[in-house]
Every structure is written in C-alpha cells, then in structure tokens.
Design an enzyme around this catalytic site. Sequence first.
Site, mmCIF file in Angstrom:
data_model
loop_
_atom_site.group_PDB
_atom_site.id
_atom_site.type_symbol
_atom_site.label_atom_id
_atom_site.label_comp_id
_atom_site.label_asym_id
_atom_site.label_seq_id
_atom_site.Cartn_x
_atom_site.Cartn_y
_atom_site.Cartn_z
ATOM 1 N NE ARG A 15 51.497 39.789 42.580
ATOM 2 C CZ ARG A 15 51.009 39.635 43.818
ATOM 3 N NH1 ARG A 15 51.800 39.236 44.797
ATOM 4 N NH2 ARG A 15 49.735 39.872 44.068
ATOM 5 C CG HIS A 16 50.538 43.063 38.346
ATOM 6 N ND1 HIS A 16 50.034 43.643 39.493
ATOM 7 C CD2 HIS A 16 49.807 41.928 38.160
ATOM 8 C CE1 HIS A 16 49.056 42.915 39.983
ATOM 9 N NE2 HIS A 16 48.890 41.864 39.189
ATOM 10 C CE1 TYR A 27 41.929 33.844 45.391
ATOM 11 C CE2 TYR A 27 39.689 33.850 46.271
ATOM 12 C CZ TYR A 27 40.964 33.315 46.228
ATOM 13 O OH TYR A 27 41.269 32.238 47.018
ATOM 14 C CB THR A 28 42.870 40.959 40.979
ATOM 15 O OG1 THR A 28 42.758 41.455 42.304
ATOM 16 C CG2 THR A 28 42.606 42.053 39.973
ATOM 17 N N GLY A 29 41.326 38.553 38.768
ATOM 18 C CA GLY A 29 41.626 37.807 37.560
ATOM 19 C C GLY A 29 41.360 38.630 36.322
ATOM 20 C CD GLU A 101 46.431 35.719 38.777
ATOM 21 O OE1 GLU A 101 46.836 34.621 38.322
ATOM 22 O OE2 GLU A 101 46.979 36.287 39.738
ATOM 23 C CD1 TRP A 102 42.024 30.377 38.307
ATOM 24 C CD2 TRP A 102 43.991 29.575 38.996
ATOM 25 N NE1 TRP A 102 41.825 29.068 38.676
ATOM 26 C CE2 TRP A 102 43.022 28.547 39.102
ATOM 27 C CE3 TRP A 102 45.299 29.292 39.382
ATOM 28 C CZ2 TRP A 102 43.333 27.282 39.578
ATOM 29 C CZ3 TRP A 102 45.612 28.033 39.845
ATOM 30 C CH2 TRP A 102 44.648 27.038 39.939
ATOM 31 C CE1 TYR A 104 42.359 33.356 41.590
ATOM 32 C CE2 TYR A 104 42.382 35.579 40.691
ATOM 33 C CZ TYR A 104 43.046 34.509 41.254
ATOM 34 O OH TYR A 104 44.395 34.589 41.482
ATOM 35 C CG HIS A 214 73.745 19.394 35.589
ATOM 36 N ND1 HIS A 214 72.672 18.749 36.190
ATOM 37 C CD2 HIS A 214 74.669 19.575 36.569
ATOM 38 C CE1 HIS A 214 72.947 18.537 37.463
ATOM 39 N NE2 HIS A 214 74.150 19.028 37.724
#
Length: 233
Positions: A15-16, A27-29, A101-102, A104, A214
Amino acid sequence: MPDKDAGTPRVFLIRHGETEWTKSGQYTGRSDIPLTKDGEQQVISSAGVMVGTGKIIDPSRITQLFISPRKRALRTYELLFSESIRHSFEGKVEITEDIREWDYGLYEGILPSQAKAGRKERGLDKERPWNIWTDGCEEGENPAEIKNRLDRVIAKIREIQGPYMHGEKPVDVVLIAHGQILRAFARRWLGFEVGVKLPMMLEPGAVGVLSYEHHNVEEPAFMLGVNMADKGL
C-alpha cells in the site's frame, strides 16, 4: 522440519504511504494527491526492513510489478526500490488502471459518515445499511466492476507463476496500489466475492503477502506470517 511450501512464488501487496486524505479518512480514489513527508518515511522504513538481497522482497526474485498510475503509488515505487534496482526492472513493470483505487464516485473526498448521511438524505438504504463492498458507490464503481479488473490481474499472475510452483525459477510479483483495492484483491485471490465479510487491515506503507498452498496454483492462500529472515527459498 523443512518448510513444505519453500520456494512457492509470492505476491506482495504494497500500500502506498500516507497522504493527507488517508490521515483524515476521506475517500481517495481518482484524486491524485501526493504522499506526506511521514508517508514517504513510512515507505523508506518498510524498504529498509523488507527489501534487498536475502530479505523478504528480494529484487532478484521479482519477475513482474503491477503499479497503480496514481502518483502516490508511483512515488511509493520510487522510494521502495533504489534507482539501480528500478533499472534492473526494465520490462517488468506494468502501470495499470486495473489496480487503481476504487472509483468512489459521489463519495470522492468525503468521509464514510458523510457518504452515509448523503445517501439517507436521498432516500436510500431504507431496508439495510449501505455497504460499499456489496453496494458500490453512486456514480462510481460497483463490486462486479472491481471483480472484473482485479481478475484480469490475477489471471496474468497465475500465468506467470503457474509453471514454477516448486521454485524452478524466481517469479515473485509485486503490486503497489491502495488500501481498498488491495483488500479487494486479497478477497479475489482467495476466490471470495468482493462483498464477502472478511475484515482486513493494511496500513499505509505496509506490505501484505499472498502465495499458494502445497505448491499448487489452484490453491491460492493468504500468508498469515513470514519469517523476517526468509529468503523465499
């Protein structure tokens, strides 16, 4: 006792570092805002512990990097790896909107509490509370759109790593992106829908690790803990 999964390829989720909006919780998109000085130091500190020959993120073992095009992610890449290491990554870096990013939408730049209040004012969420993971964002992205773009990245990673499940060739992959999208990525990696209830935390500048059980590309796993001296061998 030998590590039964030694040599299995890994995917590092980075993550930055901190921005002014991660500090405030906005919110930061799509907004392209820089790291704070503290955010830069977070990444530098992580690099000192995690990145280097014989460390968990060994540049010689990295075969591909996927980086969000937002400058907070690109700056994190610059701080995480030295100029000489970045030069060695020539041809291995893909800067892609698939891990931005999403989006928003109407909620860009506001707090979650403000988003919920605005939705209430517009007569939404009468039957149950709003949940971004299942409901998405007005004029922004929904979980199905997030799933589609993350699955494209996962398919590329499985194609890269699938033939080398026993360490025949070092094929570690690095993603440098954002808090919400990386948590969504982890859900999709494990085969869960984006909206599944799976609480996770990833601090600014922090590193998460995904792999496989595995030595099997069909058994993606979340690596709960890693040995700080582990060379991935």
